[in-house]
Write an enzyme that holds these catalytic residues in place. Structure first.
Site, PDB file in Angstrom:
ATOM      1  N   GLU A  36      -2.927   6.019   7.897  1.00 17.11           N
ATOM      2  CA  GLU A  36      -2.553   7.415   7.701  1.00 17.11           C
ATOM      3  C   GLU A  36      -3.413   7.926   6.547  1.00 17.11           C
ATOM      4  OE1 GLU A  36       1.636   8.032   7.050  1.00 17.11           O
ATOM      5  OE2 GLU A  36       1.302  10.182   6.822  1.00 17.11           O
ATOM      6  N   ARG A 262       2.674  -8.709   6.485  1.00 19.32           N
ATOM      7  CA  ARG A 262       1.912  -7.943   5.492  1.00 19.32           C
ATOM      8  C   ARG A 262       1.307  -8.902   4.468  1.00 19.32           C
ATOM      9  NH1 ARG A 262       3.447  -2.398   5.172  1.00 19.32           N
ATOM     10  NH2 ARG A 262       2.582  -2.206   3.102  1.00 19.32           N
ATOM     11  N   LYS A 272       1.288   2.566  -1.108  1.00 20.24           N
ATOM     12  CA  LYS A 272       0.477   3.758  -1.384  1.00 20.24           C
ATOM     13  C   LYS A 272       1.234   4.753  -2.249  1.00 20.24           C
ATOM     14  CE  LYS A 272      -1.194   4.305   2.911  1.00 20.24           C
ATOM     15  NZ  LYS A 272      -1.510   5.104   4.101  1.00 20.24           N
TER      16      LYS A 272
HETATM   17  P1  ATP Z   1       2.114   2.325   2.676  1.00 19.60           P
HETATM   18  O1  ATP Z   1       3.505   1.949   3.019  1.00 19.60           O
HETATM   19  O2  ATP Z   1       1.584   1.731   1.437  1.00 19.60           O
HETATM   20  O3  ATP Z   1       1.858   3.803   2.763  1.00 19.60           O
HETATM   21  P2  ATP Z   1       1.337   2.020   5.327  1.00 19.60           P
HETATM   22  O4  ATP Z   1       1.643   0.794   6.083  1.00 19.60           O
HETATM   23  O5  ATP Z   1       2.204   3.169   5.590  1.00 19.60           O
HETATM   24  O6  ATP Z   1       1.244   1.660   3.814  1.00 19.60           O
HETATM   25  P3  ATP Z   1      -0.834   2.933   6.838  1.00 19.60           P
HETATM   26  O7  ATP Z   1      -1.929   3.835   6.454  1.00 19.60           O
HETATM   27  O8  ATP Z   1       0.157   3.452   7.816  1.00 19.60           O
HETATM   28  O9  ATP Z   1      -0.146   2.484   5.522  1.00 19.60           O
HETATM   29  O10 ATP Z   1      -1.390   1.536   7.313  1.00 19.60           O
HETATM   30  C1  ATP Z   1      -2.409   1.376   8.268  1.00 19.60           C
HETATM   31  C2  ATP Z   1      -2.313  -0.006   8.842  1.00 19.60           C
HETATM   32  O11 ATP Z   1      -2.446  -0.957   7.806  1.00 19.60           O
HETATM   33  C3  ATP Z   1      -0.977  -0.232   9.504  1.00 19.60           C
HETATM   34  O12 ATP Z   1      -1.197  -0.856  10.751  1.00 19.60           O
HETATM   35  C4  ATP Z   1      -0.258  -1.134   8.553  1.00 19.60           C
HETATM   36  O13 ATP Z   1       0.581  -2.000   9.261  1.00 19.60           O
HETATM   37  C5  ATP Z   1      -1.402  -1.888   7.883  1.00 19.60           C
HETATM   38  N1  ATP Z   1      -1.002  -2.318   6.532  1.00 19.60           N
HETATM   39  C6  ATP Z   1      -0.555  -1.548   5.522  1.00 19.60           C
HETATM   40  N2  ATP Z   1      -0.231  -2.299   4.451  1.00 19.60           N
HETATM   41  C7  ATP Z   1      -0.496  -3.584   4.787  1.00 19.60           C
HETATM   42  C8  ATP Z   1      -0.375  -4.847   4.108  1.00 19.60           C
HETATM   43  N3  ATP Z   1       0.091  -4.925   2.855  1.00 19.60           N
HETATM   44  N4  ATP Z   1      -0.746  -5.963   4.764  1.00 19.60           N
HETATM   45  C9  ATP Z   1      -1.230  -5.895   6.021  1.00 19.60           C
HETATM   46  N5  ATP Z   1      -1.364  -4.750   6.710  1.00 19.60           N
HETATM   47  C10 ATP Z   1      -1.007  -3.598   6.117  1.00 19.60           C
HETATM   48 MG    MG Z   2       2.453   3.822   7.641  1.00 23.18          MG
END
Ligand code: ATP
Ligand code: MG
Length: 563
Positions: A36, A262, A272
Site C-alpha cells: 500500500e 512475517r 509503518k
Molecule cells: P504495515 O502494517 O506496517 O502497514 P502492511 O502489511 O500493511 O504493513 P503493506 O504495504 O500492505 O504493508 O504490505 C505489502 C506486503 O508486504 C503485504 O503482502 C504484506 O503481507 C507484506 N509484509 C508487510 N510487512 C511484512 C513483514 N514484516 N514480513 C513479511 N512480509 C510483510
Molecule cells: Mg496492509
C-alpha cells in the site's frame, strides 16, 4: 547444472512445484508484491519482495509490483516512486508496475453483478452498528434489516453511492454470505465504503472505494496471478478470498492464496504506522534516516542489497512467526562488505603524534614518504593505493594512555607500537594544555623498521592505524547504537516507542581521514581499519555512517548459547 526450481525446499516452493507438475495454471507461475503506498518499505517488506520475486524467478515465472491503493486518505505518489526505486535497488525488476485503482471500473461492474445475482446488498446502517451485529466466536451474528431488500433497490443505491449522492459512511455495499459463519470474514463483509476523498491517481472520479478483501483477490485474478503470497494475518481471510472469486465469471484456475510468517527483527519495528510516528515526531531525520529499518534507511546506512536478499532467503520461509536477531542480519552485512569494501585509515578522535627524529629535506621541510597499500586484501582486483607518511601524524585518542591501565597494550610513554604498514615507534613524552589534557604525544621512530617490522625480529604487540596530519581530510562520522533498547520493543509496556534509545546516534565532526577517502563515491562503503564499515552519505559526501562494527557479534552470541 543445478535447477533452482527442483532444489528449493521451502514450503511455498513445494506447493508451487506440485501445482506446476499437475499442470495447474497451465504450469505458469506468476506472483505479485502488493504494497500500500502509504509509507516507505521496511525490512519486513524486503522479506515479502524476496519471497514473491524469488519464487517467480526460481520457477521461470514473473512477478508484478501492484500498488494496493484503495485508501485514498493515506496514500501518496511520493511513496509510489520510492517503493518502485526500493524494489529495483533490492535487485528485482517487476514484470509490470500496476495499481489496484486501475481495476476500479472492473471491480464496480462485478459488484453490480453480485447485487443482480442476489449476492450483495446495500446496507444503510453505520459502521459501528454493522460491526456490533457481526457478533464473535460463539456469539451469533445479527442479520441487517436491509439484507433482503430487492436487488433493484440495492442496485439503484449502489449507483447513487458511486455518483456521490450520500455522505461518508452513510451506506456501504456488503456481500451476502452467512451471518452465522464460524469465520467472521464470511459474515457479510463490506465490499465498498463511501469516501469523498481525492485519490492520488483517480482524483475525484470515485466517491466509493473497495475494501482490501474486495480489491485484492479480484486484482490477482485480473492479472492472472497464480500464487498470491501474503503474511499469516490473512489466513482467516482466505475463505472469503475464495468465495468472492467463485462468484465471478473467471476461468477455473483461480489464484491460490498462500500465507507465510512475517519477518520481525530484534531492536527494531516493522509497523509503518509507528515508523511514520518516528518521522512525524522528529525522532529520526525522515523515513531514510540511517537508523530506520526502511529499505532506504538501510541503504543509506550502507547495507548491500545482496546482504538483505541473502538474509531474507537464508533465514527460511515458514508459517511460524518469529523474530530474527539483528546481530544475524548484521553478520550478513559484514560477510558481504568484507568482500566488497575497500580499506582506508581514518582517525575518529584524533590525537597529534610527532616523531622527533623524523628527517627534513635540503630545504628544511619534513620528508614525505609513500607506502603502497592493498585496497582490499580479500580482493586483489581492487588494486593498491599510495598513502602519505610524515613526522606529524594523528592517532586515535583511545590508543594512547599516559598512565596505562592493566592489560593496555597500545601506546604509552616508553612503549613501542607498530603504525600499520609504516614504522615502529616509541612514545617518549607528552604535551598538555592548561587543563592538563594530553594534546600531543612525542615519539621516535625506528628508521630500520620500514614496512612495520624490525630487522632484529623484536616483538611488538600492538598495531595502530594513523593518518598523516598534513595530508588528512576532515570527515564527519556518525556512530549508531540500537534504535530501540529492548530486543522486543514494547514487550514490557505494549508501546514500542517507550523503548526508544535516546542515544542512538553519536556524531563525531572532527574525524581525520587519509587523502583517498575524499575520492569515495556517494553511497560507497569503506572499511575504516579497526573501526568498522562506513557508508558515504549519498546526499552529503564526507558524512560517513557506521554500517556495522568489525566484530562478529552473532558468532559471539552463538558461542555463548553453545556453552
Ligand atoms: P504495515 O502494517 O506496517 O502497514 P502492511 O502489511 O500493511 O504493513 P503493506 O504495504 O500492505 O504493508 O504490505 C505489502 C506486503 O508486504 C503485504 O503482502 C504484506 O503481507 C507484506 N509484509 C508487510 N510487512 C511484512 C513483514 N514484516 N514480513 C513479511 N512480509 C510483510
Ligand atoms: Mg496492509
Amino acid at each position: 547444472m543445478t535447477d533452482p526450481a527442483a532444489e528449493a525446499t521451502d514450503f511455498i516452493s513445494e506447493i508451487v512445484r506440485a501445482d506446476t507438475a499437475r499442470g495447474t495454471f497451465d504450469s505458469r507461475v506468476q506472483t505479485r508484491f502488493p504494497p500500500e503506498p502509504n509509507g516507505y518499505l521496511h525490512i519486513g517488506h524486503a522479506k515479502s519482495i524476496v519471497v514473491n520475486f524469488g519464487t517467480a524467478e526460481r520457477f521461470g515465472g514473473t512477478c508484478n509490483l501492484r500498488f494496493d491503493d484503495t485508501n485514498p486518505e493515506t496514500e501518496d505518489t511520493e511513496y509510489v516512486e520510492q517503493i518502485v526505486h526500493d524494489v529495483r535497488w533490492l535487485g528485482y525488476e517487476p514484470a509490470s508496475v500496476l495499481f489496484s485503482s486501475d481495476y476500479f471500473e472492473q471491480l464496480y461492474d462485478w459488484a453490480e453483478q453480485l447485487v443482480r445475482d442476489g449476492k450483495a446488498y446495500v446496507d444503510d446502517q453505520d459502521g459501528d452498528t454493522i460491526s456490533e451485529q457481526r457478533g464473535g466466536y460463539g456469539k451469533p451474528g445479527i442479520e441487517s434489516p436491509y439484507r433482503d431488500r430487492p436487488a433493484a433497490e440495492s442496485l439503484d443505491l449502489l449507483r447513487r453511492m458511486r455518483a456521490g449522492e450520500f455522505p461518508d459512511g452513510a451506506r456501504c455495499l456488503r456481500a451476502k454470505i452467512d451471518m452465522q459463519a464460524e469465520n467472521m470474514w464470511l459474515r457479510d463483509p463490506v465490499l465498498y465504503r463511501i469516501r469523498h476523498a481525492n485519490h492520488h491517481r483517480t482524483g475525484d472520479a470515485w466517491a466509493i472505494y473497495p475494501t482490501y478483501d474486495w480489491a485484492h483477490g479480484q486484482g490477482d485474478a485480473i492479472e492472472g496471478i497464480t500464487h498470491s503470497l501474503c503474511t499469516m494475518e490473512f489466513e482467516s481471510h482466505r475463505p472469503l478470498y475464495d468465495w468472492l472469486l467463485a462468484q465471478l465469471p473467471l476461468p477455473s484456475d483461480t489464484p491460490k492464496q498462500i500465507e507465510f510468517a512475517r519477518l520481525e527483527v530484534t531492536h527494531t519495528i516493522t509497523s509503518k504506522r509507528r515508523l511514520r510516528k518516528l518521522v512525524e515526531e522528529g525522532v529520526v531525520d525522515g523515513w531514510s534516516d540511517a537508523r530506520m529499518p526502511t529499505i532506504s534507511g538501510l541503504r543509506r546506512r550502507g547495507y548491500p542489497a545482496a546482504a538483505i536478499r541473502a538474509f531474507c532467503t537464508e533465514t527460511g520461509t515458514t508459517r511460524t512467526n518469529s523474530r530474527q536477531a539483528i546481530e544475524l542480519l548484521e553478520s550478513f552485512v559484514r560477510r558481504e562488505l568484507n568482500l566488497t569494501a575497500q580499506r582506508r585509515m581514518v582517525v575518529l578522535r584524533p590525537l597529534r603524534l610527532v616523531l622527533d627524529n623524523w628527517p627534513t629535506d635540503d630545504a628544511g621541510n619534513p620528508v614525505v614518504e609513500y607506502f603502497e597499500v592493498a585496497n582490499n586484501p580479500e580482493n586483489p582486483d581492487d588494486g593498491v593505493r599510495r598513502v602519505a607518511f610524515t613526522g606529524e601524524l594523528v592517532i586515535e585518542r583511545d590508543d594512547f594512555a599516559e598512565v596505562p591501565p592493566p592489560k593496555f597494550f597500545r601506546l604509552s610513554p616508553g612503549k613501542e607500537v607498530r603504525l600499520r604498514g609504516a614504522y615502529l615507534i616509541t612514545a617518549t613524552d607528552v604535551v598538555k594544555d592548561a587543563d592538563g589534557t594530553v594534546v600531543e604525544v612525542r615519539a621516535t621512530y625506528d628508521p630500520e623498521s620500514r614496512g612495520g617490522t624490525a630487522p632484529d625480529g623484536r616483538k611488538v604487540k600492538s598495531t595502530m592505524h594513523w593518518v598523516s596530519a598534513p595530508h588528512a581530510v576532515p570527515v564527519t562520522a556518525a556512530l549508531y547504537d540500537r534504535l530501540f533498547t529492548a530486543a522486543v520493543p514494547g514487550e514490557a509496556t505494549g508501546e514500542p516507542l517507550d523503548d526508544l534509545n535516546p542515544d542512538s546516534r553519536e556524531l563525531l565532526e572532527g574525524a581525520l581521514a587519509e587523502a583517498a577517502v575524499a575520492d569515495a563515491a556517494p553511497g560507497q562503503v569503506l572499511q575504516f581499519e579497526r573501526l568498522g564499515y562506513f557508508a558515504n552519505d549519498p546526499d552529503r559526501p564526507g558524512y560517513f555512517h557506521r554500517t556495522v562494527g568489525l566484530r562478529d557479534e552473532w558468532a559471539a552470541i552463538q558461542k555463548r548459547q553453545a556453552k
